[in-house]
Design a protein around this motif. Structure first.
Motif, short mmCIF file in Angstrom:
data_model
loop_
_atom_site.label_atom_id
_atom_site.label_comp_id
_atom_site.label_asym_id
_atom_site.label_seq_id
_atom_site.Cartn_x
_atom_site.Cartn_y
_atom_site.Cartn_z
N ALA A 52 0.83 -1.21 0.00
CA ALA A 52 0.00 0.00 0.00
C ALA A 52 0.86 1.25 0.00
O ALA A 52 0.55 2.23 -0.70
CB ALA A 52 -0.93 0.00 1.21
N CYS A 53 1.97 1.24 0.74
CA CYS A 53 2.90 2.39 0.73
C CYS A 53 3.52 2.61 -0.64
O CYS A 53 3.88 3.73 -0.98
CB CYS A 53 4.00 2.17 1.77
SG CYS A 53 3.45 2.30 3.47
N TRP A 54 3.64 1.54 -1.40
CA TRP A 54 4.20 1.64 -2.75
C TRP A 54 3.14 1.96 -3.78
O TRP A 54 3.42 1.97 -4.98
CB TRP A 54 4.91 0.35 -3.14
CG TRP A 54 6.17 0.08 -2.37
CD1 TRP A 54 6.94 0.96 -1.69
CD2 TRP A 54 6.81 -1.19 -2.22
NE1 TRP A 54 8.01 0.33 -1.12
CE2 TRP A 54 7.95 -0.99 -1.43
CE3 TRP A 54 6.52 -2.47 -2.67
CZ2 TRP A 54 8.81 -2.01 -1.08
CZ3 TRP A 54 7.38 -3.49 -2.32
CH2 TRP A 54 8.52 -3.26 -1.54
N GLY A 55 1.90 2.18 -3.33
CA GLY A 55 0.83 2.56 -4.25
C GLY A 55 0.02 1.41 -4.81
O GLY A 55 -0.76 1.61 -5.74
N VAL A 56 0.18 0.22 -4.29
CA VAL A 56 -0.61 -0.93 -4.75
C VAL A 56 -1.94 -0.90 -3.99
O VAL A 56 -1.96 -1.12 -2.77
CB VAL A 56 0.13 -2.26 -4.49
CG1 VAL A 56 -0.73 -3.44 -4.92
CG2 VAL A 56 1.47 -2.27 -5.22
N PRO A 57 -3.05 -0.61 -4.65
CA PRO A 57 -4.31 -0.39 -3.95
C PRO A 57 -5.07 -1.67 -3.56
O PRO A 57 -5.94 -1.63 -2.70
CB PRO A 57 -5.13 0.41 -4.95
CG PRO A 57 -4.65 -0.07 -6.27
CD PRO A 57 -3.17 -0.36 -6.09
N THR A 58 -4.77 -2.79 -4.18
CA THR A 58 -5.56 -4.00 -3.98
C THR A 58 -4.65 -5.21 -3.89
O THR A 58 -3.62 -5.28 -4.56
CB THR A 58 -6.53 -4.21 -5.16
OG1 THR A 58 -7.32 -3.03 -5.31
CG2 THR A 58 -7.45 -5.39 -4.93
N CYS A 59 -5.05 -6.18 -3.07
CA CYS A 59 -4.33 -7.44 -3.03
C CYS A 59 -5.36 -8.57 -2.99
O CYS A 59 -6.53 -8.34 -2.67
CB CYS A 59 -3.40 -7.53 -1.83
SG CYS A 59 -4.25 -7.76 -0.28
N ALA A 76 -5.73 -6.40 10.15
CA ALA A 76 -4.42 -5.98 10.66
C ALA A 76 -3.73 -5.02 9.69
O ALA A 76 -3.09 -4.06 10.11
CB ALA A 76 -3.54 -7.19 10.92
N ALA A 77 -3.87 -5.28 8.40
CA ALA A 77 -3.25 -4.42 7.40
C ALA A 77 -3.89 -3.04 7.38
O ALA A 77 -3.22 -2.04 7.14
CB ALA A 77 -3.36 -5.05 6.02
N GLN A 78 -5.17 -2.95 7.67
CA GLN A 78 -5.87 -1.66 7.68
C GLN A 78 -5.56 -0.84 8.93
O GLN A 78 -5.65 0.38 8.89
CB GLN A 78 -7.37 -1.86 7.58
CG GLN A 78 -7.80 -2.36 6.22
CD GLN A 78 -9.28 -2.68 6.17
OE1 GLN A 78 -9.96 -2.74 7.19
NE2 GLN A 78 -9.77 -2.93 4.97
N LYS A 79 -5.18 -1.48 10.03
CA LYS A 79 -4.94 -0.78 11.29
C LYS A 79 -3.69 0.07 11.25
O LYS A 79 -3.60 1.06 11.94
CB LYS A 79 -4.82 -1.77 12.44
CG LYS A 79 -6.14 -2.36 12.85
CD LYS A 79 -5.95 -3.29 14.02
CE LYS A 79 -7.26 -3.95 14.40
NZ LYS A 79 -7.09 -4.89 15.51
#
Length: 80
Positions: A52-59, A76-79
């Protein structure tokens, strides 16, 4: 399979921040060293955060692999 291996060998598990994954090594007398890389909820969450920090919006998480843990990973990733 991973749980059985860890129970049998009781390896020292490390975290690679460069790879965002857990790992340990095993030595086989006949074949030498083996590097085992694996993920848990924490490492998968950290990998998603880094993406997400690298700009990848979806996994995508494969339910067959993560099952009920997929929701925990996403939360956990959203927190953070």
């Amino acid at each position: 399979e991973l749980q059985a291996l860890c129970s049998a060998c009781r390896p020292n598990v490390f975290f690679s921040s460069a790879l965002c994954t857990q790992y340990f090594t095993l030595h086989h007398p006949d074949t030498g060293w083996q590097l085992i890389l694996f993920d848990d909820v924490s490492s998968a969450s950290q990998r998603i955060q880094r993406a997400a920090c690298w700009g990848v919006p979806t996994c995508f998480l494969l339910y067959a692999e993560w099952g009920k843990d997929a929701g925990d990973i996403a939360r956990a990733a959203q927190k953070k």
